[in-house]
Design an enzyme around this catalytic site. Structure first.
Site, PDB file in Angstrom:
ATOM      1  CB  SER A 282       5.010 -14.048 -10.217  1.00 58.06           C
ATOM      2  OG  SER A 282       4.726 -13.683  -8.875  1.00 58.06           O
TER       3      SER A 282
ATOM      4  CB  SER B 232      10.665  16.995  -3.340  1.00 56.31           C
ATOM      5  OG  SER B 232      10.609  15.871  -2.478  1.00 56.31           O
TER       6      SER B 232
ATOM      7  CD  GLU C 227      13.673  14.736  -2.427  1.00 56.49           C
ATOM      8  OE1 GLU C 227      13.056  13.683  -2.740  1.00 56.49           O
ATOM      9  OE2 GLU C 227      13.149  15.660  -1.788  1.00 56.49           O
TER      10      GLU C 227
ATOM     11  CG  HIS D  65      13.040   5.918  -3.477  1.00 50.35           C
ATOM     12  ND1 HIS D  65      14.370   5.861  -3.856  1.00 50.35           N
ATOM     13  CD2 HIS D  65      12.721   4.664  -3.094  1.00 50.35           C
ATOM     14  CE1 HIS D  65      14.821   4.628  -3.716  1.00 50.35           C
ATOM     15  NE2 HIS D  65      13.828   3.873  -3.259  1.00 50.35           N
TER      16      HIS D  65
ATOM     17  CG  ASP E 247       7.440  17.161  -1.286  1.00 49.12           C
ATOM     18  OD1 ASP E 247       7.992  16.149  -1.790  1.00 49.12           O
ATOM     19  OD2 ASP E 247       8.079  18.030  -0.652  1.00 49.12           O
TER      20      ASP E 247
END
Length: 333
Positions: free
Chosen positions: A251, A87, A96, A77, A85
């Site tokens: 699994s 963020s 975010e 993500h 970076d």
């Protein structure tokens, strides 16, 4: 004698200037300096960076195994929104972290603890973005996956906006998935391999319930699902209950090729994952990975390669980034 002394003085002065320029260049590279990340970036400046991160991740995964897929997902993500970076780690009302797809992310405390320990050992040296990248690798290894060498040297981004978050969705057709990955310089092999990371982790029932009860408004389950798998998921995610369901019913806590085998047999919960078997190109990649004598070794190798490629998306260097003291907060000027 005087001429020889003059030449010697000029030579010494030249060497001093070269040394100064080189030192300045090295200082610049420690903060990014326009250079791409590379293996061994920190050198003697932080010898134990990898072992410190690994020990913290190991402790948290042992106490709560869901941290492993959580950290892996967090890295994905982060990289798919304005580059790798860190963020996604920034806290705040409009960062975010507050965007819909990121509200279920877990493992932030793992990255913060690793950062605290690294600040004590190597102050203002290791970025949060690098810590997250290392932690993602270690999460895979701790669940049974193969290791890989991680290029380091990223800087932390200075911007984090919820409005920038536009991630691949759980119902996306393969054409859209290919387009999204290509926009990040990742090819179809990378797509299949990285989606194979769903071999660990879970999905919210809200993301899959429609597919198992009312696919495309038909009032029936998706016909491509194995019928025995339909009843299993309906029991775990009933229409008026349930919380989360395993992405890999074979699994869930082990990094292996079980998920890819489930794609082949119609036993995965996300529609975007199942569609990989219906597209000729992605299906051929799955068949090739599973058709080898030792498929796990090939998949593990490909996964490491794709993770390295993903970890180099949009990295920040020079004045575009910084090294945070705390991963959840941008430095105050």
């Amino acid at each position: 004698m005087g001429r020889g002394y003059t030449l010697l003085f000029i030579l010494v002065t030249f060497l001093v200037l070269v040394a100064a320029v080189t030192a300045q260049g090295n200082r610049g590279s420690s903060r990014g300096g326009g250079r791409r990340p590379h293996v061994g970036f920190y050198g003697n400046r932080c010898r134990n960076v990898e072992s410190i991160v690994r020990s913290v991740v190991q402790s948290h995964v042992r106490s709560n195994p869901t941290n492993a897929p959580g950290i892996l997902r967090m890295h994905f993500h982060d990289c798919f929104v304005n580059g790798c970076d860190g963020s996604v780690l920034i806290a705040g009302n409009t960062t975010e972290r507050t965007a819909g797809p990121n509200r279920s992310l877990r493992g932030f405390e793992v990255i913060e603890e690793a950062k605290t320990r690294l600040e004590a050992a190597c102050p203002r040296t290791v970025s949060c973005a690098d810590i997250l990248t290392l932690a993602a690798r270690d999460s895979v290894v701790l669940t049974g996956g193969q290791s890989w060498a991680v290029p380091l040297g990223r800087l932390d981004g200075k911007v984090s906006r919820a409005s920038d978050v536009n991630l691949p969705g759980p119902n996306d057709p393969v054409s859209k998935q290919k387009q999204d990955f290509a926009a990040k310089t990742l090819n179809t092999l990378d797509l299949v391999t990285l989606v194979g990371g769903h071999t660990i982790g879970t999905a919210g029932c809200g993301l899959v319930r429609g597919r198992f009860f009312n696919f495309n408004g038909t009032g029936q389950p998706d016909p491509t699902i194995d019928p025995s798998f339909v009843s299993l998921i309906q029991a775990r995610c009933p229409q008026n209950g349930g919380t989360r369901v395993k992405l890999d019913s074979g699994s869930v806590d082990k990094f292996d090729t079980s998920f890819l085998r489930n794609v082949r047999t119609g036993r995965v919960v996300l529609q975007s994952d199942q569609l990989l078997w219906r597209d000729p190109e992605t299906r051929a990649i799955i068949e090739r990975l599973l058709g080898l004598r030792r498929p796990f070794l090939r998949f593990g190798s490909e996964f490491g390669n794709s993770m390295v490629k993903m970890s180099l998306i949009g990295v920040k260097t020079g004045s575009d980034g910084e090294i945070r003291r705390v991963c959840s907060a941008i430095l105050k000027v």
